[in-house]
Write an enzyme that holds these catalytic residues in place. Structure first.
Site, PDB file in Angstrom:
ATOM      1  N   HIS A 172       0.840  -1.202   0.000  1.00  0.00           N
ATOM      2  CA  HIS A 172       0.000   0.000   0.000  1.00  0.00           C
ATOM      3  C   HIS A 172       0.874   1.250   0.000  1.00  0.00           C
ATOM      4  O   HIS A 172       0.616   2.203  -0.741  1.00  0.00           O
ATOM      5  CB  HIS A 172      -0.888   0.054   1.259  1.00  0.00           C
ATOM      6  CG  HIS A 172      -1.923  -1.005   1.342  1.00  0.00           C
ATOM      7  ND1 HIS A 172      -2.108  -1.761   2.479  1.00  0.00           N
ATOM      8  CD2 HIS A 172      -2.849  -1.435   0.445  1.00  0.00           C
ATOM      9  CE1 HIS A 172      -3.103  -2.598   2.281  1.00  0.00           C
ATOM     10  NE2 HIS A 172      -3.569  -2.431   1.044  1.00  0.00           N
ATOM     11  N   SER A 186      -3.277  -7.494   2.997  1.00  0.00           N
ATOM     12  CA  SER A 186      -3.546  -7.312   4.425  1.00  0.00           C
ATOM     13  C   SER A 186      -4.021  -8.611   5.057  1.00  0.00           C
ATOM     14  O   SER A 186      -3.688  -8.915   6.206  1.00  0.00           O
ATOM     15  CB  SER A 186      -4.595  -6.220   4.628  1.00  0.00           C
ATOM     16  OG  SER A 186      -4.103  -4.975   4.228  1.00  0.00           O
ATOM     17  N   LYS A 245     -17.267  -6.413   6.629  1.00  0.00           N
ATOM     18  CA  LYS A 245     -16.035  -7.076   7.063  1.00  0.00           C
ATOM     19  C   LYS A 245     -15.867  -6.915   8.568  1.00  0.00           C
ATOM     20  O   LYS A 245     -16.461  -6.046   9.180  1.00  0.00           O
ATOM     21  CB  LYS A 245     -14.819  -6.474   6.361  1.00  0.00           C
ATOM     22  CG  LYS A 245     -14.739  -6.784   4.883  1.00  0.00           C
ATOM     23  CD  LYS A 245     -13.437  -6.272   4.326  1.00  0.00           C
ATOM     24  CE  LYS A 245     -13.278  -6.654   2.867  1.00  0.00           C
ATOM     25  NZ  LYS A 245     -11.983  -6.218   2.329  1.00  0.00           N
ATOM     26  N   ARG A 248      -1.950  -6.424  -8.397  1.00  0.00           N
ATOM     27  CA  ARG A 248      -0.933  -7.420  -8.077  1.00  0.00           C
ATOM     28  C   ARG A 248      -0.869  -8.513  -9.139  1.00  0.00           C
ATOM     29  O   ARG A 248       0.187  -9.029  -9.434  1.00  0.00           O
ATOM     30  CB  ARG A 248      -1.224  -8.075  -6.731  1.00  0.00           C
ATOM     31  CG  ARG A 248      -1.131  -7.137  -5.563  1.00  0.00           C
ATOM     32  CD  ARG A 248      -1.621  -7.792  -4.307  1.00  0.00           C
ATOM     33  NE  ARG A 248      -3.056  -8.068  -4.472  1.00  0.00           N
ATOM     34  CZ  ARG A 248      -3.877  -8.375  -3.502  1.00  0.00           C
ATOM     35  NH1 ARG A 248      -3.442  -8.483  -2.280  1.00  0.00           N
ATOM     36  NH2 ARG A 248      -5.153  -8.589  -3.721  1.00  0.00           N
TER      37      ARG A 248
END
Length: 168
Positions: A17, A128, A41, A90
């Site tokens: 990040h 994360s 979440k 990614r």
């Protein structure tokens, strides 16, 4: 002035990040890191804690601002008077999802563009979720986050294992 929003949950903020924030800050006049308060979440850290952590790792970048938000991203982008959304990629699976989201955002708010920055190869595997998983077993997360963030994550993971509730 070119203003961008880099949204995410940042639970916790990783070196990946930070790489995207740093690179975005060199491209844009201003970068607003939008910390999503996602009710679907169960975050390890509250939005307020995540904002504080992000401020601690971006303090050396004068054109970066950290704000929490909830609701639609395009609404937040409009509130910030931004015209660009920054997203990190990614892998190709990220691209498929992010392309769909950027096209949806473009329909909702035609004046907002999305730019994609590919992640530095040394962070291409990093998320994360991986950091939190390793931390839950008190593993070494020093290659993934700054020392200050690592300490906070490991302390919170240990507290959660002992029965503390996740952040709200």
């Amino acid at each position: 002035m070119a203003v961008a929003v880099y949204p995410g949950s940042f639970d916790p903020v990783t070196l990946g990040h930070q790489d995207i924030i740093e690179r975005s800050s060199k491209i844009m006049d201003k970068v607003i890191v939008g910390v999503l308060k996602n009710n679907s979440k169960s975050p390890l850290f509250s939005a307020k804690e995540r904002v504080k952590m992000l401020k601690s790792v971006t303090g050396h970048m004068p054109n970066v601002e950290i704000l929490a938000f909830d609701g639609l991203l395009v609404d937040f982008v409009r509130q910030c008077h931004a015209d660009v959304i920054v997203r990190g990629l990614r892998a190709i699976t990220d691209f498929e999802y992010e392309l769909q989201m950027s096209q949806t955002n473009r329909v909702i708010s035609p004046g907002v563009d999305t730019i994609f920055l590919t992640t530095n190869l040394k962070y291409s595997y990093l998320s994360s979720s991986i950091v939190k998983e390793i931390a839950m077993y008190q593993g070494d997360i020093s290659a993934f986050v700054t020392p200050e963030i690592a300490l906070k994550v490991l302390e919170r993971a240990e507290a959660v294992k002992k029965g503390a509730r996740l952040a709200e």
